[in-house]
Structures are given as structure tokens and as C-alpha cells.
Enzyme design. Structure first.
Site, PDB file in Angstrom:
ATOM      1  N   HIS A 222       0.830  -1.205   0.000  1.00 43.00           N
ATOM      2  CA  HIS A 222       0.000   0.000   0.000  1.00 43.00           C
ATOM      3  C   HIS A 222       0.866   1.257   0.000  1.00 43.00           C
ATOM      4  O   HIS A 222       1.981   1.258   0.522  1.00 43.00           O
ATOM      5  CB  HIS A 222      -0.933   0.005   1.211  1.00 43.00           C
ATOM      6  CG  HIS A 222      -1.963  -1.078   1.160  1.00 43.00           C
ATOM      7  ND1 HIS A 222      -2.731  -1.429   2.247  1.00 43.00           N
ATOM      8  CD2 HIS A 222      -2.351  -1.899   0.153  1.00 43.00           C
ATOM      9  CE1 HIS A 222      -3.559  -2.400   1.909  1.00 43.00           C
ATOM     10  NE2 HIS A 222      -3.329  -2.709   0.648  1.00 43.00           N
TER      11      HIS A 222
ATOM     12  N   HIS B 121      -4.063  -5.211 -11.821  1.00 41.01           N
ATOM     13  CA  HIS B 121      -4.085  -4.128 -10.831  1.00 41.01           C
ATOM     14  C   HIS B 121      -2.687  -3.600 -10.532  1.00 41.01           C
ATOM     15  O   HIS B 121      -2.530  -2.667  -9.748  1.00 41.01           O
ATOM     16  CB  HIS B 121      -4.767  -4.582  -9.541  1.00 41.01           C
ATOM     17  CG  HIS B 121      -3.894  -5.377  -8.614  1.00 41.01           C
ATOM     18  ND1 HIS B 121      -3.145  -6.461  -9.012  1.00 41.01           N
ATOM     19  CD2 HIS B 121      -3.654  -5.245  -7.272  1.00 41.01           C
ATOM     20  CE1 HIS B 121      -2.495  -6.962  -7.972  1.00 41.01           C
ATOM     21  NE2 HIS B 121      -2.777  -6.239  -6.905  1.00 41.01           N
TER      22      HIS B 121
ATOM     23  N   ALA C  44       1.937  -4.601 -11.262  1.00 38.88           N
ATOM     24  CA  ALA C  44       2.954  -5.381 -11.954  1.00 38.88           C
ATOM     25  C   ALA C  44       3.015  -6.822 -11.454  1.00 38.88           C
ATOM     26  O   ALA C  44       3.398  -7.727 -12.188  1.00 38.88           O
ATOM     27  CB  ALA C  44       4.324  -4.718 -11.784  1.00 38.88           C
ATOM     28  N   GLY C  45       2.647  -7.040 -10.202  1.00 36.87           N
ATOM     29  CA  GLY C  45       2.737  -8.378  -9.624  1.00 36.87           C
ATOM     30  C   GLY C  45       4.133  -8.651  -9.078  1.00 36.87           C
ATOM     31  O   GLY C  45       5.140  -8.260  -9.677  1.00 36.87           O
TER      32      GLY C  45
END
Length: 372
Positions: free
Chosen positions: A133, A287, A289-290
Site C-alpha cells: 500500500h 491491478h 505489476a505483480g
């Protein structure tokens, strides 16, 4: 497209790197009772039993584990208007503080004004949280489709704030309550337990949106900026879809307008617009890059290469506010996959087009109390 089985595939080119464990988890997920299909995004990576970066359509059953503990987590983008004509990023970074502490305003009123009548976890409202976050001040890097972003109020010289956070302890408490009674089992949608979960879930989604709005308000107040909402998109939720229930864990909706897809604190964020009918991409988009490395791997690898202080500036010139050394190493840009490859896979699949790219200026993670 990478085919997993008759009910599962990944929206990724063969040249994109997808862990074998993530593929295995997607295959396992597609075999759950009631699953009609399961689609992995290009940022698919392993989670706790089920993959992150996936959309799963289920008939008649909701699976709380497929949404996870941070119900309502998402990305909110705001346009910022700073006083003066010259941005001093280093000075601004020093002024930012307190976004991990309890807000001194009326949190219950803030929630009520946004439709949330349950005052649970008000002490956490307006806080970013840990993990991946953040609240990030960004500058426009390039406008790929100027006419398309003009209605959003974004121009070449615009500054924006991207906030990534969710429902904090509220979402976790909902999943824990489910696990205590049902373990990893799903719930019949029409059962009392299913209806109770969906009500709690919807409350957490609204709480998450209110949280992102308050984080942005606190950020703007710290730097003396005016704030203008652009978009807010949730990527951990379950919603009705085509007669079933579409579970998303780390996947943004395809039918709610533009989506911000960040890479890491050291790479660009892509502002994209969904295209096509969304069928091949599970009516969803990536959502982010992972993760490429686990958190423990990232700590070990980055500590061998860098001192913590060296990670407080990025290759793009951005400043990083993070007083937690472990988090600084865990969230290093190298720990993530290539965001340009993720977005290219979505574009090649006809799922979206790029409207603009945004460059990180100041990334706020955590500042301990008393730090000057």
C-alpha cells in the site's frame, strides 16, 4: 493467452514470466465447486492457496478466500493543485507525515457521509497500512491520448495522487470470522451465512473507498494542495455478473471506466481505458505489476546489494518516505515484474488502451512518529 485447462487461462504472452505455482493455484481454483471460469491477469502470482491477479466467476456460491482479507482494496486517483509554480519534491517529502497515525477529525461522520453506518475500526480510517500500500504523488510522463484524458482534468503539467489501500482491519476481521466457522468452504449465496457475508463485504468495500478518500485528504492537507477526485477502482471484491458471482483478487473491473495500473515506486504508472467486450480478459484488468520475489527473498537479495538509505531515491528521481527498513527492501522495484510487459499483454489482448503514463515523484509508505 496461456491455456491452463478447459475453464482457466491467463491473459499473457508466452514470453511473459508466470510462476508455475501461480498456474497451479489457478488450476486448483478453477476446479472449485460452481466455478464457471477462472482468468489470470498478466501480473498473476502465487497467493495463500489461491493466486493474486485473477478473476473467477462462480455460480451460486461466494468464496471469501477468493476475495481475501483486504476486502475493498483498490486504487484511487486524484488531481492535485499545489500552490506556486515550481515543485520541490524533496521539501514536499519532508513535510509529509502522520498518515499511519489516527486521524484527529470526526471519523464516524466521514464514514456516515459516505454511506457507512458501522463505525468499526475508526482508529485506522485514513491510514495507508503496510505491504504494497502507498500514497504516491505523480507527474504526467506522457499523454498517449490527450483527448481521452482531457475530460478527467489531466494535462501535461498535471500532478496527481495515487492512493492504494483498502479496508484495513475491517476486511481482515470479516475473513477471520468466516474462517472460524467455515474454514475454507464457500457459502451458498442464498443462505443466511452467504447473505451475511455479502452485507459485511459490501460495507468493507464502502469503508475502503472512504479510507482512500481520507488518505488523499490528509496528504493534500499536509502539503497545502487542492484535491479533485478522478477515479476509484476496487480490485478485491465479489460482485454479481452474468447470473453468477465474479470474484476478483488483485484484478480491476473492466466496466467502470479508466484504471490506474502502477508498477512499483521506481517505475511508471499506466492510466488505461478498457476496450473490447472484456470476455477474453475475464471482464477484468491487471491491478499492478505483480510480485517477482517473495518478501523474504526481496529482503535477502536487496540487503546484499544496497544499504537502506540508497533505496530512498529511485532511478526515475522520485523520493521514497519509508522508515521501515524491511518494508523498504521488500517493496524495492526489483521485487516486481515489468509493468510495461504487463500492460503490453493487456493491450495485445484487446483489453485496454494506454491513455497516459505517470512518473512517481514522492512515494509515501510509513514515517515513524517523531522523525524530522
Amino acid at each position: 493467452m496461456i491455456r491452463i485447462d478447459e475453464r482457466a487461462h491467463i491473459v499473457a504472452s508466452p514470453s511473459s514470466w508466470i510462476e508455475g505455482e501461480a498456474e497451479r493455484q489457478l488450476r486448483t481454483t478453477s476446479g472449485l465447486a460452481g466455478v464457471r471460469w477462472a482468468v489470470g491477469m498478466p501480473d498473476l502470482h502465487p497467493g495463500k492457496g489461491h493466486p493474486i491477479g485473477a478473476a473467477i466467476l462462480v455460480d451460486g456460491i461466494v468464496y471469501p478466500h477468493l476475495v481475501g482479507s483486504d476486502i475493498g482494496c483498490g486504487m484511487a486517483l486524484f488531481r492535485l493543485e499545489l500552490p506556486g509554480s515550481k515543485l520541490n519534491a524533496e521539501r514536499l517529502a519532508k513535510r509529509l507525515r502522520g498518515l499511519e497515525g489516527t486521524w484527529e477529525g470526526d471519523a464516524e461522520a466521514w464514514l456516515r457521509d459516505r454511506g457507512v453506518v458501522d463505525p468499526s475500526f475508526v482508529d485506522a480510517l485514513g491510514t495507508i497500512g503496510g505491504g504494497n500500500h502507498f500514497a504516491e504523488l505523480q507527474a504526467v510522463h506522457e499523454l498517449a491520448e490527450p483527448s481521452a484524458v482531457h475530460p478527467l482534468g489531466i494535462e501535461k503539467k498535471s500532478l496527481v495522487l495515487l492512493v492504494h489501500s483498502g479496508s484495513r482491519g475491517l476486511g481482515e476481521s470479516i475473513l477471520r470470522a468466516h474462517v472460524a466457522i467455515y474454514g475454507a468452504k464457500g457459502l451458498e449465496v442464498d443462505s443466511t451465512a452467504g447473505r451475511d457475508y455479502l452485507r459485511a463485504h459490501d460495507r468493507a468495500v464502502m469503508w475502503g473507498r472512504a479510507n482512500r478518500a481520507l488518505i488523499a485528504h490528509r496528504f493534500a492537507e499536509s502539503v497545502g494542495a487542492d484535491l479533485h477526485p478522478v477515479l476509484d477502482v476496487c480490485h478485491n471484491a465479489v460482485t454479481p455478473h452474468d447470473g453468477g458471482w465474479l470474484h476478483r483478487k488483485g484484478a480491476a473491473p473492466h466496466d467502470q471506466g479508466p484504471v490506474a495500473i502502477p508498477g512499483s515506486r521506481g517505475t511508471l504508472t499506466y492510466l488505461v481505458e478498457p476496450t473490447g467486450d472484456g470476455v477474453s480478459s475475464g471482464h477484468s484488468l491487471a491491478h499492478g505489476a505483480g510480485r517477482k520475489w517473495t518478501r523474504s527473498d526481496a529482503r535477502a537479495r536487496m540487503r546484499d546489494r544496497f544499504r537502506a538509505g540508497e533505496l530512498l531515491r529511485t532511478d526515475l528521481g522520485g523520493f521514497v518516505v519509508c522508515d521501515d527498513k524491511d518494508l523498504l527492501f521488500e517493496e524495492a522495484p526489483d521485487a516486481y515484474k515489468r509493468i510495461d510487459r504487463v500492460v503490453a499483454d493487456l493491450v495485445d489482448a484487446g483489453a485496454c488502451r494506454v491513455l497516459a503514463t505517470l512518473r512517481p515523484v514522492v512515494t509515501y509508505k510509513i514515517r515513524k512518529n517523531g522523525r524530522e
